[in-house]
Design an enzyme around this catalytic site. Sequence first.
Site, short mmCIF file in Angstrom:
data_model
loop_
_atom_site.label_atom_id
_atom_site.label_comp_id
_atom_site.label_asym_id
_atom_site.label_seq_id
_atom_site.Cartn_x
_atom_site.Cartn_y
_atom_site.Cartn_z
N HIS A 125 2.57 -9.77 -23.21
CA HIS A 125 2.65 -9.85 -24.67
C HIS A 125 3.09 -11.26 -25.06
CE1 HIS A 125 4.03 -9.26 -28.79
NE2 HIS A 125 3.26 -8.18 -28.81
N GLU A 162 -4.49 -10.46 -29.08
CA GLU A 162 -3.50 -10.59 -30.15
C GLU A 162 -3.32 -12.05 -30.50
OE1 GLU A 162 0.39 -9.33 -28.78
OE2 GLU A 162 0.23 -10.82 -27.21
#
Length: 251
Positions: A95, A167
């Site tokens: 992430h 993302e």
Amino acid sequence: MRRPMVAGNWKMHGTRASVAELTKGLSNLALPSGVEVAVFPPALFINQVIDGLAGKEITVGAQNSAVQPEQGALTGEVAPEQLVEAGCKLVLIGHSERRQIIGETDEVLNRKFAAAQAKGLKPVLCIGETLEEREAGKTLEVVGRQLSSIIEAFGVKAFADAVIAYEPVWAIGTGLTATPQQAQDVHAAIRGQLAAEDAEVAAKVQLLYGGSVKAANAAELFGMPDIDGGLIGGASLNADEFGAICRAAGN
């Protein structure tokens, strides 16, 4: 046909009381049967969430796992085998907050990816560019490099049992969102890079979009041909909003 997936990343949010309330809200949702739904609570609350969602078709995952598969002398980390024993099926790898703030490198993330798969934990590999990289026209270069790191280490077939989440870092928690076409362009490039190595793997892998996804924009994003669902941040902390996003994926 790829099954849509909506995954809620709770990040470093929650107390025992608020997690109990959120879990109760999720357990009361009428979720679309064709959508794979998952949540990623803080590690401290994984057991609480699994117990609270017992009997519900919601998968529980971890936000991070160790670079080695088994338990051992690695202070502060949680091993994939421990997460599997707790009941986790998925784990987020790479992430942007861990890349940018914690400083995790592609080399470290490769080790985490392999360790997770070694214990049957499915990695959700997160990739994406910063605003500076996008403005410099380097989006596909950055995303391609992050993807290539896994392919070069383990081969493209590693993605036969993994999920990829694109993302854009500039759209996380900022209220900014890539337009559906901007997101689709990157997703198509990701699938194209995989297809150049193995068309079957490329056709089957779920590609999620993450970056300020809400009920209001979910349907338009999920309507794109290479966007198979979303990795949801802030909106996943509200059961009703998260449910609406899941229904958008089901449509």
